[in-house]
Design a protein around this motif. Structure first.
Motif, mmCIF file in Angstrom:
data_model
loop_
_atom_site.group_PDB
_atom_site.id
_atom_site.type_symbol
_atom_site.label_atom_id
_atom_site.label_comp_id
_atom_site.label_asym_id
_atom_site.label_seq_id
_atom_site.Cartn_x
_atom_site.Cartn_y
_atom_site.Cartn_z
ATOM 1 N N PRO A 294 53.550 45.358 17.899
ATOM 2 C CA PRO A 294 53.536 44.011 17.212
ATOM 3 C C PRO A 294 54.925 43.827 16.185
ATOM 4 N N GLY A 295 55.268 44.782 15.340
ATOM 5 C CA GLY A 295 56.476 44.490 14.732
ATOM 6 C C GLY A 295 57.710 45.305 15.067
ATOM 7 N N GLY A 296 57.775 45.747 16.069
ATOM 8 C CA GLY A 296 58.890 46.627 16.618
ATOM 9 C C GLY A 296 59.672 45.943 17.589
ATOM 10 N N ALA A 297 60.666 46.609 18.103
ATOM 11 C CA ALA A 297 61.572 46.093 19.176
ATOM 12 C C ALA A 297 61.800 47.212 20.128
ATOM 13 N N ALA A 298 62.264 46.738 21.253
ATOM 14 C CA ALA A 298 62.397 47.792 22.421
ATOM 15 C C ALA A 298 63.490 47.204 23.315
ATOM 16 N N VAL A 299 64.252 48.098 24.023
ATOM 17 C CA VAL A 299 65.378 47.770 24.860
ATOM 18 C C VAL A 299 65.309 48.708 26.098
ATOM 19 N N ASP A 300 65.932 48.284 27.083
ATOM 20 C CA ASP A 300 65.879 49.073 28.254
ATOM 21 C C ASP A 300 67.599 49.208 28.794
ATOM 22 N N PRO B 143 63.509 58.752 26.915
ATOM 23 C CA PRO B 143 62.581 57.490 26.699
ATOM 24 C C PRO B 143 61.398 57.478 25.925
ATOM 25 N N GLY B 144 61.178 56.337 25.249
ATOM 26 C CA GLY B 144 60.225 56.297 24.324
ATOM 27 C C GLY B 144 60.594 56.665 22.830
ATOM 28 N N ASP B 145 61.829 57.244 22.631
ATOM 29 C CA ASP B 145 62.494 57.467 21.548
ATOM 30 C C ASP B 145 63.270 56.278 20.483
ATOM 31 N N ALA B 146 63.023 56.339 19.656
ATOM 32 C CA ALA B 146 64.123 55.356 18.707
ATOM 33 C C ALA B 146 65.558 55.421 19.408
ATOM 34 N N LEU B 147 66.153 54.198 19.378
ATOM 35 C CA LEU B 147 67.396 54.238 20.143
ATOM 36 C C LEU B 147 68.172 54.663 18.888
ATOM 37 N N ASN B 148 69.253 55.464 19.363
ATOM 38 C CA ASN B 148 70.312 55.934 17.786
ATOM 39 C C ASN B 148 71.596 55.240 18.170
ATOM 40 N N LEU B 149 72.348 54.970 16.875
ATOM 41 C CA LEU B 149 73.537 54.317 16.938
ATOM 42 C C LEU B 149 74.702 54.500 17.783
ATOM 43 N N MET B 150 74.630 55.904 18.125
ATOM 44 C CA MET B 150 75.559 56.421 19.029
ATOM 45 C C MET B 150 75.419 55.983 20.536
ATOM 46 N N GLN C 139 66.438 47.125 10.623
ATOM 47 C CA GLN C 139 65.336 46.386 10.235
ATOM 48 C C GLN C 139 63.895 47.093 10.622
ATOM 49 N N ARG C 140 63.898 47.330 12.048
ATOM 50 C CA ARG C 140 62.669 48.057 12.281
ATOM 51 C C ARG C 140 62.778 49.144 13.170
ATOM 52 N N GLY C 141 64.044 49.437 13.970
ATOM 53 C CA GLY C 141 64.248 50.466 14.722
ATOM 54 C C GLY C 141 64.335 49.981 16.180
ATOM 55 N N LEU C 142 64.781 50.552 17.336
ATOM 56 C CA LEU C 142 64.727 49.882 18.642
ATOM 57 C C LEU C 142 63.969 51.222 19.617
ATOM 58 N N ARG C 143 62.855 50.812 20.217
ATOM 59 C CA ARG C 143 62.451 52.050 20.994
ATOM 60 C C ARG C 143 63.167 51.813 22.356
ATOM 61 N N PHE C 144 63.393 52.748 23.062
ATOM 62 C CA PHE C 144 64.295 52.814 24.193
ATOM 63 C C PHE C 144 63.407 53.116 25.465
ATOM 64 N N SER C 145 63.763 52.339 26.607
ATOM 65 C CA SER C 145 62.956 52.811 27.801
ATOM 66 C C SER C 145 64.267 53.043 28.848
ATOM 67 N N ALA C 146 64.206 54.276 29.423
ATOM 68 C CA ALA C 146 65.246 54.493 30.297
ATOM 69 C C ALA C 146 65.495 53.881 31.325
#
Length: 186
Positions: A79-85, A106-113, A153-160
């Motif tokens: 509900p308060g997060g964000a995700a990308v693939d 997969p599922g981890d927070a996306l890192n800046l690099m 702001q909230r981090g980005l979760r990552f789907s591979a």
């Protein structure tokens, strides 16, 4: 999803009223930017205004999602997060031109690099439990700067899984050899 609310954010001046109305499982509405050809950020911001939905997902008019993308990324974002693939740039004939190669688990927070190193756009699915930042009006790398704001702001979760198809061509900005420095400047 019990109900889907599709908002067509129009910046080309065309009339999309024939596309609007109810459909099985949801409704389609259209909103306009204040001026034609005002750019993708203005259109995305117009689409965000006044929404009262649980999640927001962005898709440019010439791009497409693979089946199951919304369900997968909404569950990952929460509900308060964000995700990308992952994204794949495809040419006019549907041939893949470029695909993100990430080492992100997969599922981890996306890192800046990973975000900067992919050299491809990521289009996020965002939970509306926290205010969503405006898209910056840069006319280049808006998606990168928007995702950097989300990351902070909230981090980005990552789907591979690759489920966003970005329509481009060999000469597009996303495929250019100097994309890294141009994104860093933006």
């Amino acid at each position: 999803f019990c109900s889907l609310h599709v908002v067509l954010a129009v910046d080309d001046g065309d009339d999309y009223s024939a596309w609007c109305g109810p459909f099985e499982g949801g409704i389609v509405d259209a909103v306009r930017t204040s001026a034609a050809r005002s750019g993708p950020s203005a259109a995305r911001n117009a689409g965000l205004r006044g929404l009262a939905e649980d999640f927001v997902a962005f898709c440019d008019a010439d791009d497409q999602w693979s089946e199951g993308r919304l369900e997968r990324l909404c569950a990952l974002a929460g509900p308060g997060g964000a995700a990308v693939d992952n994204s794949t740039v495809i040419g006019p004939d549907g041939t893949p031109l470029r695909q993100a190669k990430t080492c992100q688990p997969p599922g981890d927070a996306l890192n800046l690099m990973t975000l900067l190193g992919a050299r491809l756009p990521f289009f996020s699915v965002v939970g509306c439990g926290v205010p969503i930042p405006d898209w910056p009006d840069l006319r280049f790398a808006e998606d990168l700067v928007f995702n950097l704001q989300l990351l902070k702001q909230r981090g980005l979760r990552f789907s591979a899984e690759t489920s966003y198809l970005y329509h481009g061509n060999a000469a597009s900005i996303s495929a250019s050899a100097d994309i890294g420095p141009r994104m860093a400047d933006a």
